[in-house]
Design a protein around this motif. Structure first.
Motif, PDB file in Angstrom:
ATOM      1  N   ASP A   1       0.855  -1.193   0.000  1.00 53.18           N
ATOM      2  CA  ASP A   1       0.000   0.000   0.000  1.00 53.18           C
ATOM      3  C   ASP A   1       0.890   1.242   0.000  1.00 53.18           C
ATOM      4  OD1 ASP A   1      -2.032   1.858   0.439  1.00 53.18           O
ATOM      5  OD2 ASP A   1      -2.058   1.508   2.612  1.00 53.18           O
ATOM      6  N   SER A   2       1.209   1.717  -1.210  1.00 53.19           N
ATOM      7  CA  SER A   2       2.176   2.812  -1.321  1.00 53.19           C
ATOM      8  C   SER A   2       1.553   4.117  -1.769  1.00 53.19           C
ATOM      9  CB  SER A   2       3.278   2.403  -2.306  1.00 53.19           C
ATOM     10  OG  SER A   2       2.682   2.056  -3.547  1.00 53.19           O
ATOM     11  N   GLY A   3       0.218   4.181  -1.873  1.00 53.04           N
ATOM     12  CA  GLY A   3      -0.398   5.436  -2.309  1.00 53.04           C
ATOM     13  C   GLY A   3      -1.862   5.256  -2.662  1.00 53.04           C
ATOM     14  N   HIS A   4      -2.417   6.310  -3.186  1.00 50.80           N
ATOM     15  CA  HIS A   4      -3.843   6.378  -3.519  1.00 50.80           C
ATOM     16  C   HIS A   4      -4.281   5.233  -4.440  1.00 50.80           C
ATOM     17  CE1 HIS A   4      -7.499   8.748  -4.724  1.00 50.80           C
ATOM     18  NE2 HIS A   4      -7.333   8.056  -5.833  1.00 50.80           N
ATOM     19  N   TRP A   5      -3.513   5.019  -5.539  1.00 58.62           N
ATOM     20  CA  TRP A   5      -3.935   4.016  -6.527  1.00 58.62           C
ATOM     21  C   TRP A   5      -3.730   2.614  -5.995  1.00 58.62           C
ATOM     22  CZ3 TRP A   5      -7.198   6.114  -9.477  1.00 58.62           C
ATOM     23  CH2 TRP A   5      -7.052   7.439  -9.858  1.00 58.62           C
ATOM     24  N   ALA A   6      -2.663   2.427  -5.214  1.00 63.38           N
ATOM     25  CA  ALA A   6      -2.422   1.113  -4.603  1.00 63.38           C
ATOM     26  C   ALA A   6      -3.589   0.778  -3.672  1.00 63.38           C
ATOM     27  CB  ALA A   6      -1.106   1.131  -3.831  1.00 63.38           C
ATOM     28  N   ALA A   7      -4.026   1.778  -2.894  1.00 65.63           N
ATOM     29  CA  ALA A   7      -5.128   1.560  -1.947  1.00 65.63           C
ATOM     30  C   ALA A   7      -6.423   1.240  -2.695  1.00 65.63           C
ATOM     31  CB  ALA A   7      -5.298   2.787  -1.054  1.00 65.63           C
ATOM     32  N   ASP A   8      -6.606   1.883  -3.838  1.00 63.69           N
ATOM     33  CA  ASP A   8      -7.801   1.627  -4.637  1.00 63.69           C
ATOM     34  C   ASP A   8      -7.776   0.198  -5.193  1.00 63.69           C
ATOM     35  OD1 ASP A   8     -10.113   3.108  -5.230  1.00 63.69           O
ATOM     36  OD2 ASP A   8      -9.572   3.104  -7.350  1.00 63.69           O
ATOM     37  N   ALA A   9      -6.591  -0.239  -5.602  1.00 62.87           N
ATOM     38  CA  ALA A   9      -6.454  -1.614  -6.116  1.00 62.87           C
ATOM     39  C   ALA A   9      -6.832  -2.614  -5.016  1.00 62.87           C
ATOM     40  CB  ALA A   9      -5.019  -1.850  -6.601  1.00 62.87           C
ATOM     41  N   ILE A  10      -6.433  -2.323  -3.775  1.00 66.05           N
ATOM     42  CA  ILE A  10      -6.734  -3.231  -2.647  1.00 66.05           C
ATOM     43  C   ILE A  10      -8.255  -3.330  -2.437  1.00 66.05           C
ATOM     44  CG2 ILE A  10      -6.426  -3.619  -0.153  1.00 66.05           C
ATOM     45  CD1 ILE A  10      -3.733  -1.984  -0.469  1.00 66.05           C
ATOM     46  N   LYS A  11      -8.902  -2.171  -2.461  1.00 68.65           N
ATOM     47  CA  LYS A  11     -10.362  -2.144  -2.259  1.00 68.65           C
ATOM     48  C   LYS A  11     -11.064  -3.007  -3.296  1.00 68.65           C
ATOM     49  CE  LYS A  11     -10.731   2.486  -0.859  1.00 68.65           C
ATOM     50  NZ  LYS A  11     -10.909   3.742  -1.529  1.00 68.65           N
ATOM     51  N   ASN A  12     -10.584  -2.918  -4.543  1.00 70.12           N
ATOM     52  CA  ASN A  12     -11.230  -3.671  -5.617  1.00 70.12           C
ATOM     53  C   ASN A  12     -10.998  -5.169  -5.495  1.00 70.12           C
ATOM     54  OD1 ASN A  12     -12.517  -1.980  -8.031  1.00 70.12           O
ATOM     55  ND2 ASN A  12     -11.016  -0.769  -6.919  1.00 70.12           N
ATOM     56  N   ALA A  13      -9.840  -5.553  -4.977  1.00 68.08           N
ATOM     57  CA  ALA A  13      -9.534  -6.987  -4.854  1.00 68.08           C
ATOM     58  C   ALA A  13     -10.434  -7.649  -3.828  1.00 68.08           C
ATOM     59  CB  ALA A  13      -8.066  -7.165  -4.467  1.00 68.08           C
TER      60      ALA A  13
END
Ligand code: PMP
Length: 354
Positions: free
Chosen positions: A95-107
């Motif tokens: 979790d290194s930033g905004h887009w990484a966090a968004d990817a986590i939510k989607n997974a």
């Protein structure tokens, strides 16, 4: 104009001119590039050239498929877990930033997620340090360049599990061993071409690991079997990307990397030497692609924005979630543009600091 937008971003003028000509008459065919069929010889040739350019520029071995998809980065946030995270399995994310966090939510729609390391508590100023990566993970996902916070990975996790990398805001900006990744995705609109196409490079062995039945449009395996023409691909966006990659091949990835390094060094040095501006990302993790900075006197930020605008600078606003300034230094941003930005910053500083 000096365009520092972070995406859609500036493209080389000769690419734009050639694309403009092709809109009227593509390669003297008497047809517009907008009018050619996606299963005909003209487009098939273009796609094959694009695939070969990607393989060559990234020095990929024969184990990879090159795919041109739609739906942008956010579609990849879903497609990756949809294809490779089975029910009950766990995928690891850094979790290194905004887009990484968004990817986590989607997974989380498709299985369990484990955050292997996070720099959220540091305001994403740095790349988080990871320790042990469990070898039971379905895959490990990283975002190699954090477009909003201006941080970048300079070393990569070593792991037995498939390594998935969102390289949207940096692919083709530097030399790396790209064969260490099992799946790379990158939206085009930053360093490749226009919005509307997303490049995916995927290991053939991973294609075989699809975890659930999926409609063809959401399955990497199906799209690979149809050489990216399962449905009608974005012909024009792919064409412009090929023009840009042809040009990059002439320059060479090594040469573009040196140029990118020099541009970033020059801008960071100017920021570090300034009494007014300061960089927001931690040294050592600073991105060469997105340089984020602020003014020590916040009340001067909107005045600087206006000052820069009057001097033909556009696109330096920080992302709406963080504010401040951000200059994207993608491949098509010239060293002259960077020098101009620095001169404008220094002139403003001289006028506004005692
Ligand atoms: N990943 C990264 C690293 C990005 O910078 C962005 C967009 N700026 C995305 C994913 C999302 O891309 P899109 O808007 O095409 O869905």
């Amino acid at each position: 104009m000096y365009n520092f937008n972070s995406g859609p971003a500036t493209l080389p003028p000769d690419v734009l001119q050639e694309a403009a000509r092709a809109v009227v008459n593509y390669g003297d065919t008497g047809l517009s590039i907008l009018e050619i069929p996606h299963r005909g010889a003209l487009f098939t040739e273009l796609l094959e050239e694009g695939n070969a350019l990607v393989r060559e520029l990234l020095s990929l071995n024969a184990d990879y498929e090159v795919l041109w998809l739609q739906g942008g980065g956010r579609m990849q946030f879903s497609m990756v877990p949809m294809n490779f995270l089975g029910p009950g399995e766990t995928a690891g994310y850094i979790d290194s930033g905004h887009w990484a966090a968004d990817a986590i939510k989607n997974a989380a729609f498709y299985g369990n997620t484990e955050i292997i390391a996070s720099s959220r508590n540091e305001g994403y100023r740095n790349i988080p340090r990871w320790e042990i990566i469990p070898d039971t993970l379905a895959y490990l996902h990283i975002t190699t360049n954090n477009t909003i916070y201006g941080t970048q990975f300079f070393r990569f996790p070593e792991t037995q599990v498939p390594l998935v990398a969102d390289m949207s805001s940096e692919l083709f900006s530097r030399t790396l061993d790209y064969n260490q990744f099992d799946l790379i995705y990158a939206v085009a609109q930053k360093n490749i071409g226009p919005a509307g196409v997303t490049l995916v490079v995927i290991k053939k062995s991973l294609l075989e690991k699809q975890k659930r039945e999926l409609p063809g449009i959401l399955s990497y395996k199906t799209i690979a079997a149809y050489n990216s023409v399962w449905n009608t691909p974005p012909v024009f966006a792919i064409y412009c990307s090929v023009l840009n990659l042809r040009r990059l091949r002439q320059t060479g990835l090594q040469a573009i990397e040196s140029r990118n390094e020099a541009k970033a060094r020059q801008l960071y040095e100017a920021i570090d030497g300034s009494r007014l501006f300061y960089g927001t990302a931690q040294e050592g993790d600073r991105s060469r692609m997105n340089v984020c900075f602020r003014a020590r006197k916040p009340e001067l930020e909107s005045a600087f924005m206006q000052f820069a605008k009057e001097r033909n600078i556009t696109g330096i606003e920080g992302h709406r979630s963080v504010g401040g300034f951000r200059a994207a230094l993608y491949n098509a941003v010239t060293p002259e543009a960077v020098t101009h930005l620095i001169n404008v910053m220094q002139t403003f500083e001289a006028d506004h600091t005692p």
